[in-house]
Scaffold this motif. Structure first.
Motif, short mmCIF file in Angstrom:
data_model
loop_
_atom_site.label_atom_id
_atom_site.label_comp_id
_atom_site.label_asym_id
_atom_site.label_seq_id
_atom_site.Cartn_x
_atom_site.Cartn_y
_atom_site.Cartn_z
N THR A 81 0.80 -1.22 0.00
CA THR A 81 0.00 0.00 0.00
C THR A 81 0.84 1.27 0.00
N ILE A 82 2.16 1.14 0.09
CA ILE A 82 3.02 2.31 0.02
C ILE A 82 4.35 1.94 -0.63
N PRO A 83 4.77 2.66 -1.67
CA PRO A 83 6.09 2.41 -2.25
C PRO A 83 7.15 3.07 -1.38
N ALA A 84 8.02 2.23 -0.79
CA ALA A 84 9.00 2.79 0.14
C ALA A 84 10.11 1.79 0.43
N ALA A 85 9.88 0.94 1.42
CA ALA A 85 10.94 0.11 1.98
C ALA A 85 11.43 -0.98 1.04
#
Length: 331
Positions: A81-85
């Protein structure tokens, strides 16, 4: 809707802690769960990996974060749900030992998710600050691999630079319009590539900046991408003279710094443009922006030593005196 039985365990916090993992392990055992499905971002995925390792293990799951290898785990699935790690593509997981305030990671091929669903539409409601933190996180994962003493890395140099350019080109589009599907898709793909290690093949990697940053979130619970936005430019300045040609190469290829015979100056300009880019996304640049007082630096160094030992990093082996100097440059 598909008739699949599931047990919901909500409540994962940013910078995930050990207490929730203990609870989730017990719940998974009680319900005979087949596999954890992480619906979220890096904190949720890292938690799911800790649970996956802990369920079949008879001891304390934190043993794996203290050096014991993970040899057996439940399979892990992800709905991102989030592009990041980039944890959806990596074998890595980081958890905070809440009792001792030590944030450390472990990794094992059996913790790499079996599948990950990357649907950019699931990112449309993200706050701009959270998107910015994710952008810094994925760029940092590339830079931890880019700065190496391993010679002759023409292919992975170019791969790292290409992913950084893709992130750079998509970042402001997402900050302006969170429903820009193509930009969110590019960031989702880039975040995964940044941390599945394809860009790190054959390179001795550094990871000192992450170790320095982890102490901030272990003690002050700040967003991971925000702490990296403060720490990484300071690390870059401190380590510039280890290989000015590599810094100049990055400056020219990613930050469009004009070629010059003065490679050190090129490197400095690249660092400045990187920090200006992060500020433009709305990210902090000083410890005070994270509500971390200067008086905390000795404790940060003490925590770093407890977590990592006498030195940290590989590109430049940092002593605790070096770490203190970098923290001071973050003020």
């Amino acid at each position: 809707a598909a008739g699949v039985d599931c047990v919901v365990q909500g409540g994962v916090q940013p910078n995930p802690g050990s207490s929730f993992v203990y609870q989730a392990i017990e719940a998974a055992r009680a319900e005979n769960v087949d596999f954890p499905l992480a619906v979220g971002g890096g904190s949720v995925i890292d938690t799911a990996k800790a649970v996956a390792a802990g369920v079949p293990y008879s001891g304390d799951f934190l043993d794996f974060y203290r050096g014991k290898p993970v040899e057996n785990a439940l399979p892990v699935g992800v709905v991102l749900t989030i592009p990041a790690a980039g944890s959806e593509g990596s074998p890595n997981t980081v958890i905070t030992d809440e009792e001792n305030k030590i944030k450390k990671g472990t990794k094992s091929d059996c913790l790499r998710p079996q599948f990950a669903i990357l649907n950019p539409e699931l990112t449309f409601t993200l706050p701009k600050y959270q998107s910015a933190c994710g952008i810094c996180d994925m760029m940092s994962h590339i830079l931890e691999r880019y700065f190496t003493k391993t010679p002759e890395n023409a292919v992975t140099d170019r791969m790292c630079e290409a992913v950084l350019l893709a992130v750079k080109d998509s970042a402001m589009r997402v900050i302006i319009d969170s429903e820009d599907y193509q930009a969110q898709a590019a960031l989702m793909w880039a975040g995964m590539l940044a941390h599945n290690n394809i860009c790190g093949v054959g390179r001795e990697q550094d990871w000192a900046s992450h170790a320095l940053a982890h102490q901030l979130s272990a003690l002050y619970d700040v967003a991971h991408g925000a702490e990296l936005a403060v720490v990484f430019p300071a690390w870059l300045r401190y380590c510039l003279d280890e290989d000015v040609n590599l810094f100049a190469q990055l400056a020219a290829r990613v930050w469009q710094v004009p070629e010059s015979d003065d490679k050190r100056q090129m490197g400095l300009q690249g660092i400045e443009r990187f920090q200006d880019f992060l500020r433009g996304l709305g990210l902090p640049s000083k410890l005070e922006h994270l509500d971390v007082p200067a008086e905390a630096i000795p404790q940060l160094v003490e925590q770093l030593h407890a977590a990592c030992g006498d030195t940290v990093g590989n590109f430049k082996k940092l002593t605790m005196a070096d770490a203190e100097a970098i923290y001071k440059d973050c003020q």
